[in-house]
Design a protein around this motif. Structure first.
Motif, PDB file in Angstrom:
ATOM      1  N   GLY A 109      79.628   7.930  13.058  1.00 12.90           N
ATOM      2  CA  GLY A 109      79.303   7.552  11.688  1.00 12.90           C
ATOM      3  C   GLY A 109      80.463   6.761  11.134  1.00 12.90           C
ATOM      4  O   GLY A 109      81.538   6.695  11.749  1.00 12.90           O
ATOM      5  N   PRO A 110      80.311   6.121  10.000  1.00  8.78           N
ATOM      6  CA  PRO A 110      81.403   5.342   9.400  1.00  8.78           C
ATOM      7  C   PRO A 110      82.651   6.201   9.211  1.00  8.78           C
ATOM      8  O   PRO A 110      82.567   7.312   8.697  1.00  8.78           O
ATOM      9  N   ARG A 111      83.791   5.680   9.627  1.00  9.19           N
ATOM     10  CA  ARG A 111      85.032   6.437   9.442  1.00  9.19           C
ATOM     11  C   ARG A 111      85.274   6.635   7.943  1.00  9.19           C
ATOM     12  O   ARG A 111      85.158   5.688   7.148  1.00  9.19           O
ATOM     13  N   PRO A 112      85.619   7.865   7.526  1.00 14.16           N
ATOM     14  CA  PRO A 112      85.807   8.136   6.095  1.00 14.16           C
ATOM     15  C   PRO A 112      87.079   7.509   5.547  1.00 14.16           C
ATOM     16  O   PRO A 112      88.119   7.523   6.199  1.00 14.16           O
ATOM     17  N   GLU A 113      86.965   6.947   4.362  1.00 12.73           N
ATOM     18  CA  GLU A 113      88.096   6.296   3.706  1.00 12.73           C
ATOM     19  C   GLU A 113      88.655   7.182   2.603  1.00 12.73           C
ATOM     20  O   GLU A 113      88.011   8.132   2.149  1.00 12.73           O
ATOM     21  N   VAL A 114      89.852   6.851   2.152  1.00 13.88           N
ATOM     22  CA  VAL A 114      90.426   7.499   0.980  1.00 13.88           C
ATOM     23  C   VAL A 114      89.784   6.885  -0.264  1.00 13.88           C
ATOM     24  O   VAL A 114      89.295   5.749  -0.233  1.00 13.88           O
ATOM     25  N   SER A 115      89.802   7.615  -1.358  1.00 15.26           N
ATOM     26  CA  SER A 115      89.117   7.172  -2.581  1.00 15.26           C
ATOM     27  C   SER A 115      89.661   5.845  -3.110  1.00 15.26           C
ATOM     28  O   SER A 115      88.925   5.073  -3.736  1.00 15.26           O
ATOM     29  N   LYS A 116      90.945   5.567  -2.859  1.00 10.86           N
ATOM     30  CA  LYS A 116      91.559   4.325  -3.332  1.00 10.86           C
ATOM     31  C   LYS A 116      90.793   3.104  -2.855  1.00 10.86           C
ATOM     32  O   LYS A 116      90.604   2.128  -3.616  1.00 10.86           O
ATOM     33  N   TYR A 117      90.343   3.128  -1.604  1.00 12.55           N
ATOM     34  CA  TYR A 117      89.638   1.981  -1.042  1.00 12.55           C
ATOM     35  C   TYR A 117      88.139   2.058  -1.300  1.00 12.55           C
ATOM     36  O   TYR A 117      87.487   1.024  -1.464  1.00 12.55           O
ATOM     37  N   VAL A 118      87.589   3.261  -1.353  1.00 17.09           N
ATOM     38  CA  VAL A 118      86.165   3.425  -1.653  1.00 17.09           C
ATOM     39  C   VAL A 118      85.859   2.904  -3.056  1.00 17.09           C
ATOM     40  O   VAL A 118      84.786   2.363  -3.317  1.00 17.09           O
ATOM     41  N   ALA A 119      86.817   3.047  -3.963  1.00 14.49           N
ATOM     42  CA  ALA A 119      86.640   2.578  -5.346  1.00 14.49           C
ATOM     43  C   ALA A 119      86.423   1.072  -5.417  1.00 14.49           C
ATOM     44  O   ALA A 119      85.912   0.558  -6.421  1.00 14.49           O
ATOM     45  N   LEU A 120      86.777   0.353  -4.354  1.00 11.76           N
ATOM     46  CA  LEU A 120      86.630  -1.101  -4.327  1.00 11.76           C
ATOM     47  C   LEU A 120      85.271  -1.535  -3.778  1.00 11.76           C
ATOM     48  O   LEU A 120      84.948  -2.727  -3.824  1.00 11.76           O
ATOM     49  N   TYR A 121      84.459  -0.595  -3.272  1.00 12.83           N
ATOM     50  CA  TYR A 121      83.159  -0.941  -2.696  1.00 12.83           C
ATOM     51  C   TYR A 121      82.218  -1.466  -3.782  1.00 12.83           C
ATOM     52  O   TYR A 121      82.174  -0.913  -4.890  1.00 12.83           O
ATOM     53  N   ASP A 122      81.441  -2.496  -3.450  1.00 10.52           N
ATOM     54  CA  ASP A 122      80.389  -2.916  -4.363  1.00 10.52           C
ATOM     55  C   ASP A 122      79.139  -2.068  -4.092  1.00 10.52           C
ATOM     56  O   ASP A 122      79.139  -1.213  -3.200  1.00 10.52           O
ATOM     57  N   ILE A 123      78.075  -2.314  -4.837  1.00  8.71           N
ATOM     58  CA  ILE A 123      76.854  -1.505  -4.717  1.00  8.71           C
ATOM     59  C   ILE A 123      76.297  -1.528  -3.299  1.00  8.71           C
ATOM     60  O   ILE A 123      75.914  -0.484  -2.747  1.00  8.71           O
ATOM     61  N   ARG A 124      76.264  -2.695  -2.693  1.00  9.41           N
ATOM     62  CA  ARG A 124      75.739  -2.813  -1.324  1.00  9.41           C
ATOM     63  C   ARG A 124      76.598  -2.030  -0.338  1.00  9.41           C
ATOM     64  O   ARG A 124      76.086  -1.328   0.527  1.00  9.41           O
ATOM     65  N   GLN A 125      77.908  -2.126  -0.490  1.00 11.77           N
ATOM     66  CA  GLN A 125      78.821  -1.459   0.437  1.00 11.77           C
ATOM     67  C   GLN A 125      78.781   0.054   0.303  1.00 11.77           C
ATOM     68  O   GLN A 125      79.023   0.780   1.272  1.00 11.77           O
ATOM     69  N   GLN A 126      78.458   0.545  -0.886  1.00  6.78           N
ATOM     70  CA  GLN A 126      78.405   1.987  -1.114  1.00  6.78           C
ATOM     71  C   GLN A 126      77.311   2.671  -0.307  1.00  6.78           C
ATOM     72  O   GLN A 126      77.283   3.890  -0.186  1.00  6.78           O
ATOM     73  N   ARG A 127      76.436   1.881   0.278  1.00  5.67           N
ATOM     74  CA  ARG A 127      75.361   2.444   1.101  1.00  5.67           C
ATOM     75  C   ARG A 127      75.905   3.211   2.306  1.00  5.67           C
ATOM     76  O   ARG A 127      75.228   4.105   2.822  1.00  5.67           O
ATOM     77  N   ILE A 128      77.110   2.877   2.746  1.00  7.80           N
ATOM     78  CA  ILE A 128      77.649   3.605   3.903  1.00  7.80           C
ATOM     79  C   ILE A 128      77.962   5.059   3.557  1.00  7.80           C
ATOM     80  O   ILE A 128      78.175   5.883   4.447  1.00  7.80           O
ATOM     81  N   LEU A 129      77.992   5.381   2.264  1.00  7.29           N
ATOM     82  CA  LEU A 129      78.231   6.759   1.839  1.00  7.29           C
ATOM     83  C   LEU A 129      76.939   7.576   1.843  1.00  7.29           C
ATOM     84  O   LEU A 129      76.938   8.736   1.452  1.00  7.29           O
ATOM     85  N   SER A 130      75.843   6.951   2.310  1.00  5.82           N
ATOM     86  CA  SER A 130      74.562   7.646   2.378  1.00  5.82           C
ATOM     87  C   SER A 130      74.382   8.382   3.705  1.00  5.82           C
ATOM     88  O   SER A 130      73.368   9.035   3.923  1.00  5.82           O
TER      89      SER A 130
END
Length: 198
Positions: A109-130
């Motif tokens: 699965g997608p390697r988990p990131e720290v919140s600092k970088y996740v905060a930069l995801y746009d709406i499309r990119q946030q799909r990897i958190l699904s």
């Protein structure tokens, strides 16, 4: 998904049992090599933006994460002697089998990131958190020498954010759209091969 979870539970449990002697030897090595605990925990963003404690063998000096969150090159001065070898062969990642067993992660699965970088995801990119984050993915294979790549940049963090993260996300979105158990097994085997022959 039920099959994927069953796979994760069975093989993480078997892996932990089989690797206990290695866990003990690595723990002893870390204790002898440097001051500090055996394990390192870091908050990562998981499924549906839930934070969890990602577990690793400690490979850096105590307090090293108070500076940059990125490791620059294989000879980053913060890395311990044992840490160099643990990182080189990805042995520091083995405790994440406990994260898999607990259901916080999957093998693939997608390697988990720290919140600092996740905060930069746009709406499309946030799909990897699904989907659940994993021990490995296509991007992990492609960027197996990410630390060395960052060492070639004058501004490693900017390079990571602007070049590596977007490419990883593209790979992860492709995985979400096209994955099954057999693809997961292929990714696991290719990861092992890339570690051995890197």
């Amino acid at each position: 998904m039920a099959v994927k979870r069953l796979f994760d539970v069975i093989f993480s449990f078997v892996g932990i049992i089989m690797l206990l002697p290695l866990f003990f030897l690595i723990s002893l090595w870390i204790i002898i090599d440097s001051n500090g605990g055996v394990f390192y925990q870091q908050n990562r963003v998981g499924l549906f933006k839930e934070n969890f404690k990602l577990l690793k063998f400690r490979t850096m000096k105590i307090g090293a994460d108070k500076g940059s969150l990125l490791t620059i090159g294989n000879y980053d001065s913060r890395i311990t002697r044992s840490g160099y070898w643990l990182r080189k062969y990805k042995l520091d990642e083995l405790p994440q089998l406990f994260n898999v067993l607990k259901g916080e992660m999957s093998f693939v699965g997608p390697r988990p990131e720290v919140s600092k970088y996740v905060a930069l995801y746009d709406i499309r990119q946030q799909r990897i958190l699904s989907v659940k984050p994993g021990l490995t993915d296509w991007a992990s294979i492609e960027f197996i020498d990410e630390n060395q790549l960052l060492a070639t940049s004058d501004n490693p963090e900017q390079y990571y954010i602007e070049n590596i993260v977007p490419h990883k996300i593209t790979q992860n979105l492709k995985y979400i759209d096209h994955h099954n158990l057999w693809i997961d097994v292929k990714i696991i085997l290719l990861t092992i091969k890339s570690i051995i022959y890197r």
